[in-house]
Every structure is written in C-alpha cells, then in structure tokens.
Write a protein that holds these residues in place. Structure first.
Motif, PDB file in Angstrom:
ATOM      1  N   GLY A 176       0.795  -1.225   0.000  1.00 22.51           N
ATOM      2  CA  GLY A 176       0.000   0.000   0.000  1.00 22.51           C
ATOM      3  C   GLY A 176       0.824   1.271   0.000  1.00 22.51           C
ATOM      4  N   ASN A 177       2.102   1.163  -0.312  1.00 23.57           N
ATOM      5  CA  ASN A 177       2.989   2.324  -0.288  1.00 23.57           C
ATOM      6  C   ASN A 177       2.824   3.134  -1.580  1.00 23.57           C
ATOM      7  OD1 ASN A 177       5.296   4.082  -0.436  1.00 23.57           O
ATOM      8  ND2 ASN A 177       6.287   2.808   1.120  1.00 23.57           N
ATOM      9  N   VAL A 178       2.211   4.301  -1.468  1.00 27.03           N
ATOM     10  CA  VAL A 178       1.947   5.144  -2.640  1.00 27.03           C
ATOM     11  C   VAL A 178       3.245   5.650  -3.257  1.00 27.03           C
ATOM     12  CG1 VAL A 178       0.914   7.320  -3.396  1.00 27.03           C
ATOM     13  CG2 VAL A 178      -0.339   5.821  -1.844  1.00 27.03           C
ATOM     14  N   ALA A 186       0.577   2.112 -12.942  1.00 29.87           N
ATOM     15  CA  ALA A 186       1.171   2.345 -11.624  1.00 29.87           C
ATOM     16  C   ALA A 186       0.607   3.601 -10.969  1.00 29.87           C
ATOM     17  CB  ALA A 186       2.689   2.449 -11.753  1.00 29.87           C
ATOM     18  N   VAL A 187       0.449   4.672 -11.742  1.00 28.21           N
ATOM     19  CA  VAL A 187      -0.072   5.906 -11.147  1.00 28.21           C
ATOM     20  C   VAL A 187      -1.551   5.761 -10.817  1.00 28.21           C
ATOM     21  CG1 VAL A 187      -0.774   7.186 -13.225  1.00 28.21           C
ATOM     22  CG2 VAL A 187       0.122   8.425 -11.268  1.00 28.21           C
ATOM     23  N   ASP A 188      -2.287   4.985 -11.609  1.00 28.02           N
ATOM     24  CA  ASP A 188      -3.693   4.722 -11.287  1.00 28.02           C
ATOM     25  C   ASP A 188      -3.811   3.956  -9.972  1.00 28.02           C
ATOM     26  OD1 ASP A 188      -4.648   6.048 -13.492  1.00 28.02           O
ATOM     27  OD2 ASP A 188      -5.005   4.238 -14.690  1.00 28.02           O
ATOM     28  N   ALA A 189      -2.887   3.019  -9.756  1.00 25.28           N
ATOM     29  CA  ALA A 189      -2.886   2.265  -8.503  1.00 25.28           C
ATOM     30  C   ALA A 189      -2.606   3.189  -7.322  1.00 25.28           C
ATOM     31  CB  ALA A 189      -1.842   1.152  -8.564  1.00 25.28           C
ATOM     32  N   ALA A 190      -1.703   4.155  -7.530  1.00 24.68           N
ATOM     33  CA  ALA A 190      -1.396   5.118  -6.472  1.00 24.68           C
ATOM     34  C   ALA A 190      -2.611   5.982  -6.155  1.00 24.68           C
ATOM     35  CB  ALA A 190      -0.217   5.990  -6.893  1.00 24.68           C
ATOM     36  N   LEU A 191      -3.315   6.424  -7.194  1.00 31.95           N
ATOM     37  CA  LEU A 191      -4.492   7.274  -6.983  1.00 31.95           C
ATOM     38  C   LEU A 191      -5.648   6.502  -6.357  1.00 31.95           C
ATOM     39  CD1 LEU A 191      -4.419   9.442 -10.224  1.00 31.95           C
ATOM     40  CD2 LEU A 191      -4.243  10.268  -7.864  1.00 31.95           C
ATOM     41  N   LYS A 192      -5.721   5.219  -6.640  1.00 34.41           N
ATOM     42  CA  LYS A 192      -6.763   4.408  -6.013  1.00 34.41           C
ATOM     43  C   LYS A 192      -6.544   4.336  -4.505  1.00 34.41           C
ATOM     44  CE  LYS A 192      -9.081  -0.084  -6.365  1.00 34.41           C
ATOM     45  NZ  LYS A 192      -9.110  -1.396  -7.081  1.00 34.41           N
ATOM     46  N   GLN A 207      -4.722   6.648  -2.799  1.00 39.67           N
ATOM     47  CA  GLN A 207      -4.693   7.994  -2.223  1.00 39.67           C
ATOM     48  C   GLN A 207      -5.151   9.003  -3.287  1.00 39.67           C
ATOM     49  OE1 GLN A 207      -1.019  10.393  -0.600  1.00 39.67           O
ATOM     50  NE2 GLN A 207      -1.479   8.738   0.826  1.00 39.67           N
ATOM     51  N   PRO A 208      -6.454   9.174  -3.463  1.00 42.09           N
ATOM     52  CA  PRO A 208      -6.993  10.018  -4.539  1.00 42.09           C
ATOM     53  C   PRO A 208      -6.590  11.484  -4.465  1.00 42.09           C
ATOM     54  CG  PRO A 208      -8.700   8.605  -3.607  1.00 42.09           C
ATOM     55  CD  PRO A 208      -7.514   8.502  -2.701  1.00 42.09           C
ATOM     56  N   THR A 209      -6.186  11.953  -3.294  1.00 38.20           N
ATOM     57  CA  THR A 209      -5.836  13.366  -3.153  1.00 38.20           C
ATOM     58  C   THR A 209      -4.326  13.598  -3.134  1.00 38.20           C
ATOM     59  OG1 THR A 209      -5.968  13.208  -0.732  1.00 38.20           O
ATOM     60  CG2 THR A 209      -7.967  13.889  -1.913  1.00 38.20           C
ATOM     61  N   ASN A 210      -3.551  12.614  -3.548  1.00 37.60           N
ATOM     62  CA  ASN A 210      -2.097  12.776  -3.584  1.00 37.60           C
ATOM     63  C   ASN A 210      -1.722  13.704  -4.740  1.00 37.60           C
ATOM     64  OD1 ASN A 210       0.747  12.056  -4.524  1.00 37.60           O
ATOM     65  ND2 ASN A 210       0.635  10.934  -2.590  1.00 37.60           N
TER      66      ASN A 210
END
Length: 219
Positions: free
Chosen positions: A25-27, A49-55, A57-60
């Motif tokens: 779960g590390n963004v 990869a970036v979609d996984a990060a936004l999923k 943490q949507p406000t990153n």
C-alpha cells in the motif's frame, strides 16, 4: 530513485519490487515505479502504476500531477488539465502544478488563463526559467520575437539543454533550420522561418515540470 533507475533499470525494478512486496500500500513506491516506466517510455505500465497510487490515495498531489503529465499523450490536453486542476485545488501554491497547468493552457491556446497561473509564479520567483519560457512561447506566437528573445535571455542558460527551449531559440540539433536567430541589432532579431517544421515549434506540450524533475533545469 527514478532518475538513477534510468541508468540501471533492472536494479531499480528489483528494488521497487522488493519495496512493494514489503508494503503493497505504499503510494510512494507506486509513483517511483510510474516514473521509472515513463522514463523507459513504457507508458501503459506507467499509467497503471499511477492509477494504482491514486486508487490508494486520490488526493495525492504528486500522483495527480503525474497522471496529468501522462494524460497529455494518452487522454488529451483537456483531460490532463482536469488532473492539474485537482492538484491545485488541494495545493493552490504548488509551483510545479502551476507551471504544468500553464503549459497545458498554452497548448490549448488559452493564453489569458496561462498568464494568470504564471503571474502567481512570477510573484514569488520573477525569473522562474520555465515560466519565462512559456511566456516567450506566447510572445513568439504574436510575432513579438524580440520580446521572446529577451525573456529567454533572462533564463541565464537554465534551459540550455531543454529541447523545446532549444527549438524555440533555433539550437535544436534535430531541427537546426527551424528557427533563425539573428544579431540583436536586427529589427527582428529572433524570427522563425516559415517552414512546415516550424508549425509546432512553440508547442509547450512537453512536460515542464518533468524537465525540472529530470534535471534539465537548475534546482
């Protein structure tokens, strides 16, 4: 990590895979993976990869900016603009996001909105190199080549290795005949030759913030 990963992608991939296995779960890890894949021009993997990060943490803000950067080539400028808008709603003073959005506005020929973003940047850093470059692009489009040249001079060489700026000034090794730079005593010291190649010379579509992250302008 992403920058060093471009020099040794196999080692970087192993390091990122180990980090992801230890903390799925590390963004930050997912964003590093996205940057590494983007640097290797593996855009589908970078988007994934970036979609996984936004999923996660949507406000990153970093993730939104990277998504906007990638979206320029995959979803179009209007879609990319939406991601930069989201990033700036969260962090209104983020310089990189302001520059990215201004560059997108320039590509969309929405100069008034681009200048509104650049005004915020120049209020804090009057000679921000990438801001000056974008303003120079808009000046050149109107035929104010002397004004554009003056703005690029104020960058003091900070963008000497940034390809769009090189093209704007006629120093691109790939397109050496696109622009003609004349002596400063000329009435039109900096004027594009009207060739088919010059039609895209002023495009700001290349990510300006990516240029900063990849070391193409000074820190």
């Amino acid at each position: 990590m992403a920058q060093s990963g471009l020099k040794n992608p196999d080692a970087a991939n192993r390091e990122l895979s180990a980090a992801e296995a230890a903390d799925p779960g590390n963004v930050r890890v997912k964003l590093e993976q996205a940057r590494l894949e983007a640097g290797a021009k593996n855009i589908p993997a970078a988007v994934s990869a970036v979609d996984a990060a936004l999923k996660l943490q949507p406000t990153n803000v970093r993730a939104l900016m990277l998504k906007g950067d990638l979206s320029r080539g995959t979803e179009g400028l209007a879609k990319a603009l939406g991601y930069f808008n989201q990033a700036l709603q969260i962090d209104p003073g983020n310089f990189e996001a302001l520059i990215e959005r201004a560059a997108t506005y320039v590509d969309l020929r929405r100069e008034q909105e681009a200048r509104a973003d650049l005004k915020k940047v120049f209020a804090v850093v009057p000679d921000h190199p990438l801001g000056l470059y974008l303003e120079a692009v808009m000046r050149a489009r109107t035929g104010d080549y002397a004004g554009a040249q003056g703005l690029m001079t104020r960058t003091k060489g900070a963008l000497d290795k940034y390809p769009p700026a090189m093209l704007l000034q006629g120093r691109s090794p790939m397109r050496p005949t696109t622009w003609s730079r004349r002596r400063s005593t000329s009435a039109t010291p900096w004027r594009p030759r009207r060739t088919r190649r010059s039609r895209g010379a002023c495009m700001a579509r290349r990510s300006c913030a990516r240029a900063m992250r990849m070391g193409r302008s000074p820190p």
